[in-house]
Scaffold this motif. Structure first.
Motif, PDB file in Angstrom:
ATOM      1  N   ASP A 299     -30.452  -4.559 -19.084  1.00 23.92           N
ATOM      2  CA  ASP A 299     -30.878  -3.275 -20.230  1.00 23.92           C
ATOM      3  C   ASP A 299     -30.260  -2.332 -19.470  1.00 23.92           C
ATOM      4  O   ASP A 299     -30.438  -0.741 -19.862  1.00 23.92           O
ATOM      5  CB  ASP A 299     -32.204  -3.548 -20.534  1.00 23.92           C
ATOM      6  N   ALA A 300     -31.520  -2.292 -17.956  1.00 19.85           N
ATOM      7  CA  ALA A 300     -31.444  -0.822 -17.260  1.00 19.85           C
ATOM      8  C   ALA A 300     -30.501  -0.508 -16.366  1.00 19.85           C
ATOM      9  O   ALA A 300     -30.418   0.923 -17.007  1.00 19.85           O
ATOM     10  CB  ALA A 300     -32.151  -1.191 -16.609  1.00 19.85           C
TER      11      ALA A 300
ATOM     12  N   GLY B  38     -32.142   8.057 -30.611  1.00 19.56           N
ATOM     13  CA  GLY B  38     -31.817   6.714 -29.362  1.00 19.56           C
ATOM     14  C   GLY B  38     -31.511   6.893 -28.155  1.00 19.56           C
ATOM     15  O   GLY B  38     -31.650   6.863 -27.904  1.00 19.56           O
ATOM     16  N   VAL B  39     -32.159   8.583 -27.759  1.00 17.50           N
ATOM     17  CA  VAL B  39     -32.552   8.506 -27.024  1.00 17.50           C
ATOM     18  C   VAL B  39     -33.313   8.219 -26.016  1.00 17.50           C
ATOM     19  O   VAL B  39     -33.210   7.591 -24.613  1.00 17.50           O
ATOM     20  CB  VAL B  39     -32.880  10.907 -26.965  1.00 17.50           C
ATOM     21  N   VAL B  40     -34.287   7.751 -27.075  1.00 15.99           N
ATOM     22  CA  VAL B  40     -35.365   7.211 -26.386  1.00 15.99           C
ATOM     23  C   VAL B  40     -34.981   5.988 -25.725  1.00 15.99           C
ATOM     24  O   VAL B  40     -35.432   4.852 -24.707  1.00 15.99           O
ATOM     25  CB  VAL B  40     -36.827   6.956 -27.649  1.00 15.99           C
ATOM     26  N   ARG B  41     -33.830   5.236 -26.728  1.00 11.21           N
ATOM     27  CA  ARG B  41     -33.897   3.424 -26.130  1.00 11.21           C
ATOM     28  C   ARG B  41     -32.974   3.872 -24.783  1.00 11.21           C
ATOM     29  O   ARG B  41     -32.871   2.833 -23.831  1.00 11.21           O
ATOM     30  CB  ARG B  41     -32.581   3.511 -27.797  1.00 11.21           C
ATOM     31  N   LEU B  42     -32.067   4.992 -24.708  1.00 15.92           N
ATOM     32  CA  LEU B  42     -31.245   5.122 -23.466  1.00 15.92           C
ATOM     33  C   LEU B  42     -32.311   6.340 -22.246  1.00 15.92           C
ATOM     34  O   LEU B  42     -30.952   6.333 -21.061  1.00 15.92           O
ATOM     35  CB  LEU B  42     -30.302   6.176 -23.846  1.00 15.92           C
TER      36      LEU B  42
ATOM     37  N   GLY C 183     -41.030   3.291 -22.739  1.00 13.24           N
ATOM     38  CA  GLY C 183     -42.381   3.430 -22.381  1.00 13.24           C
ATOM     39  C   GLY C 183     -42.905   4.620 -21.819  1.00 13.24           C
ATOM     40  O   GLY C 183     -44.513   4.761 -22.288  1.00 13.24           O
ATOM     41  N   LYS C 184     -41.697   5.500 -21.946  1.00 14.18           N
ATOM     42  CA  LYS C 184     -42.516   6.970 -21.393  1.00 14.18           C
ATOM     43  C   LYS C 184     -42.552   8.006 -22.156  1.00 14.18           C
ATOM     44  O   LYS C 184     -42.968   9.015 -22.489  1.00 14.18           O
ATOM     45  CB  LYS C 184     -42.500   7.189 -20.302  1.00 14.18           C
ATOM     46  N   VAL C 185     -41.314   7.366 -23.663  1.00 13.63           N
ATOM     47  CA  VAL C 185     -40.971   8.430 -23.864  1.00 13.63           C
ATOM     48  C   VAL C 185     -41.367   8.266 -25.573  1.00 13.63           C
ATOM     49  O   VAL C 185     -41.231   7.326 -26.223  1.00 13.63           O
ATOM     50  CB  VAL C 185     -39.119   8.919 -24.359  1.00 13.63           C
ATOM     51  N   SER C 186     -41.549   9.822 -26.724  1.00 12.48           N
ATOM     52  CA  SER C 186     -42.048   9.466 -27.764  1.00 12.48           C
ATOM     53  C   SER C 186     -41.673  10.096 -28.774  1.00 12.48           C
ATOM     54  O   SER C 186     -41.060  11.333 -28.104  1.00 12.48           O
ATOM     55  CB  SER C 186     -43.879   9.031 -28.123  1.00 12.48           C
ATOM     56  N   VAL C 187     -40.965  10.286 -30.217  1.00  9.24           N
ATOM     57  CA  VAL C 187     -40.650  10.747 -30.915  1.00  9.24           C
ATOM     58  C   VAL C 187     -41.555  11.384 -31.208  1.00  9.24           C
ATOM     59  O   VAL C 187     -42.825  10.913 -32.808  1.00  9.24           O
ATOM     60  CB  VAL C 187     -39.460   9.976 -31.355  1.00  9.24           C
ATOM     61  N   ASP C 188     -41.880  12.767 -31.739  1.00 11.57           N
ATOM     62  CA  ASP C 188     -42.421  13.856 -33.379  1.00 11.57           C
ATOM     63  C   ASP C 188     -42.571  14.232 -33.901  1.00 11.57           C
ATOM     64  O   ASP C 188     -41.955  16.033 -33.721  1.00 11.57           O
ATOM     65  CB  ASP C 188     -44.075  14.371 -32.294  1.00 11.57           C
ATOM     66  N   VAL C 189     -41.213  14.072 -34.606  1.00  7.85           N
ATOM     67  CA  VAL C 189     -40.302  14.514 -35.692  1.00  7.85           C
ATOM     68  C   VAL C 189     -40.667  13.947 -37.341  1.00  7.85           C
ATOM     69  O   VAL C 189     -40.496  12.939 -37.678  1.00  7.85           O
ATOM     70  CB  VAL C 189     -39.163  14.150 -35.164  1.00  7.85           C
TER      71      VAL C 189
ATOM     72  N   ILE D  12     -27.271  17.364 -25.290  1.00  2.37           N
ATOM     73  CA  ILE D  12     -28.811  17.595 -25.254  1.00  2.37           C
ATOM     74  C   ILE D  12     -30.086  17.045 -24.991  1.00  2.37           C
ATOM     75  O   ILE D  12     -31.167  17.151 -23.997  1.00  2.37           O
ATOM     76  CB  ILE D  12     -28.431  18.976 -26.667  1.00  2.37           C
ATOM     77  N   LEU D  13     -29.781  16.547 -25.773  1.00  2.00           N
ATOM     78  CA  LEU D  13     -31.749  15.601 -25.917  1.00  2.00           C
ATOM     79  C   LEU D  13     -31.791  14.812 -24.843  1.00  2.00           C
ATOM     80  O   LEU D  13     -33.228  14.578 -23.953  1.00  2.00           O
ATOM     81  CB  LEU D  13     -32.151  14.887 -26.929  1.00  2.00           C
ATOM     82  N   LEU D  14     -31.052  14.370 -24.146  1.00  2.00           N
ATOM     83  CA  LEU D  14     -30.715  13.180 -23.100  1.00  2.00           C
ATOM     84  C   LEU D  14     -30.671  14.243 -22.008  1.00  2.00           C
ATOM     85  O   LEU D  14     -32.140  13.167 -20.731  1.00  2.00           O
ATOM     86  CB  LEU D  14     -29.510  12.230 -23.335  1.00  2.00           C
ATOM     87  N   ASN D  15     -30.714  15.507 -21.603  1.00  2.00           N
ATOM     88  CA  ASN D  15     -30.802  15.742 -20.628  1.00  2.00           C
ATOM     89  C   ASN D  15     -31.769  16.324 -20.225  1.00  2.00           C
ATOM     90  O   ASN D  15     -32.884  16.049 -19.367  1.00  2.00           O
ATOM     91  CB  ASN D  15     -29.124  17.053 -19.645  1.00  2.00           C
ATOM     92  N   LEU D  16     -32.759  16.865 -21.422  1.00  2.00           N
ATOM     93  CA  LEU D  16     -33.698  17.610 -21.430  1.00  2.00           C
ATOM     94  C   LEU D  16     -35.232  15.857 -21.190  1.00  2.00           C
ATOM     95  O   LEU D  16     -35.665  16.231 -20.084  1.00  2.00           O
ATOM     96  CB  LEU D  16     -34.406  18.484 -22.197  1.00  2.00           C
ATOM     97  N   THR D  17     -34.526  15.018 -21.772  1.00  2.00           N
ATOM     98  CA  THR D  17     -35.689  14.116 -21.347  1.00  2.00           C
ATOM     99  C   THR D  17     -35.364  13.555 -19.975  1.00  2.00           C
ATOM    100  O   THR D  17     -36.295  13.619 -19.702  1.00  2.00           O
ATOM    101  CB  THR D  17     -35.116  12.500 -22.974  1.00  2.00           C
ATOM    102  N   ASN D  18     -34.406  13.547 -19.360  1.00  2.00           N
ATOM    103  CA  ASN D  18     -34.315  13.034 -18.085  1.00  2.00           C
ATOM    104  C   ASN D  18     -34.817  14.194 -17.178  1.00  2.00           C
ATOM    105  O   ASN D  18     -35.479  13.066 -16.258  1.00  2.00           O
ATOM    106  CB  ASN D  18     -32.935  12.597 -18.280  1.00  2.00           C
ATOM    107  N   ASN D  19     -34.089  15.180 -17.811  1.00  2.00           N
ATOM    108  CA  ASN D  19     -35.039  15.903 -16.252  1.00  2.00           C
ATOM    109  C   ASN D  19     -36.681  15.607 -16.525  1.00  2.00           C
ATOM    110  O   ASN D  19     -37.171  16.052 -15.621  1.00  2.00           O
ATOM    111  CB  ASN D  19     -35.106  17.457 -17.229  1.00  2.00           C
TER     112      ASN D  19
END
Length: 387
Positions: free
Chosen positions: A218-219, A260-264, A268-274, A290-297
């Protein structure tokens, strides 16, 4: 900006500055009338001549010609300066600053050889004005000192400007090489990544794969998809720079995209508050990038959980990614979204991710910014939202 555009910009800049120079000279000639009542007609003529040359600098289409043609304007300047010296009865202190300004102007926009060439008309003008006004021999002899000083000023400026221009050209060439390298790399890695992703999916679907290997698969799958999206983002940048990027805009559910960004990344460390039902008008793949790059950063540089959020503003939807890291210093803020800038202080990563975020956001006619919070930092992506 290509070489032709740079030459056009230089010609425009030289003409504009030359116009201002002659306007100032004309105003100084008018200001000198009260001090020399006997030379009113001559000084008025000098002022008119200065203003005429200024109009020519402002109105003629100099941008159509090489900037070297602007050097001919200096001949008019030297002629007016020599006549002014005669009008001031040989008082060189009234015209010396104008001579110096002409050589400064030449140094800013012309090659050193042109500055050397201007020595002849400047000498004739300087000495001729003194001779016509019957100045003492020792004053006429000041030409031997005055002209070399002016020429030296022009040469120093010209050579310094030439060095700066050469450095800028080298920097632009390096940036073009970097852009070509990144684009080529993105093209070359997409096909192997597609093959790797397909193989991982086939292996992952095999029911005989041991359970302890599932997290590793998965990783690997997530990272492969991440690299593939990064390559796609780099290709998007090439399309943006050539004006060929086409966005497929549609109303998207922000919660779905964020999930979808959380799954990618790291559930365990990313959550959604929308808030439920939050929509944004954007391109699905680019928004996810955009969201994936910001989250990885945020995961790479932050501490603690990362939260993807959203809020509506008049005419816009603001997507946020907040981390719990040390924040961003003023020193790093100005280059945070630039190509190949450091992602955060005290790291050795490069800012391609944030650069891609800025380019893709601007392609949506949006903006990206950040705010330091307590603790951490929050990145804000504002996208137009007609609905």
């Amino acid at each position: 900006m290509g070489p032709a555009d740079e030459e056009t910009a230089r010609s425009r800049r030289a003409a504009r500055q030359g116009g201002y120079l002659f306007v100032v000279a004309g105003l100084l000639a008018l200001a000198g009338i009260p001090a020399t009542p006997g030379a009113v007609p001559a000084l008025a003529g000098v002022a008119v001549a200065d203003f005429v040359v200024a109009v020519l600098c402002f109105r003629l289409p100099w941008w159509r010609w090489p900037v070297s043609r602007m050097a001919w304007v200096s001949l008019a300047g030297f002629a007016v300066a020599g006549f002014s010296t005669w009008a001031f009865d040989g008082f060189i202190g009234g015209t010396m600053p104008f001579y110096v300004l002409i050589f400064v102007w030449l140094g800013l926009h012309q090659a050193p050889t042109t500055v050397w060439w201007a020595t002849v008309p400047a000498t004739l003008s300087y000495a001729g004005g003194l001779v016509m006004s019957d100045a003492p021999p020792e004053v006429v002899g000041s030409t031997v000192v005055g002209i070399p000083v002016m020429v030296t000023v022009g040469l120093v400026i010209s050579r310094h400007v030439r060095r700066l221009q050469d450095a800028q050209q080298q920097l632009r060439a390096q940036e073009r090489w970097q852009a070509a390298m990144v684009s080529t790399l993105a093209h070359d890695v997409r096909s192997p990544l597609t093959a790797i992703a397909g193989a991982l999916e086939i292996v992952g679907d095999d029911e005989y794969v041991p359970a302890h290997l599932r997290p590793m698969l998965d990783a690997a799958t997530r990272q492969t998809h991440h690299l593939s999206r990064l390559a796609s983002g780099l290709l998007d940048l090439e399309r943006v720079e050539h004006g060929k990027l086409q966005l497929q805009l549609e109303d998207l559910d922000v919660t779905e995209i964020a999930a979808g960004v959380v799954r990618l990344t790291d559930p365990g460390k990313v959550s959604v508050d929308v808030p439920p039902g939050t929509n944004v008008h954007a391109d699905r793949d680019r928004l996810e990038q955009i969201l994936l790059n910001l989250t990885n950063n945020a995961l790479r540089h932050g501490l603690g959980p990362v939260v993807i959020g959203a809020r509506a503003e008049p005419g816009a939807m603001v997507l946020t990614v907040r981390d719990q890291g040390p924040g961003i210093s003023d020193r790093d803020a100005s280059r945070l979204f630039t190509r190949l800038a450091e992602g955060r202080p005290h790291t050795d990563s490069v800012g391609l991710g944030l650069w891609i975020v800025r380019i893709l956001t601007e392609a949506h006619d949006g903006t990206v910014s950040f705010e330091n919070t307590d603790p951490g930092a929050v990145f804000l992506v504002r996208l137009p939202n007609p609905g």
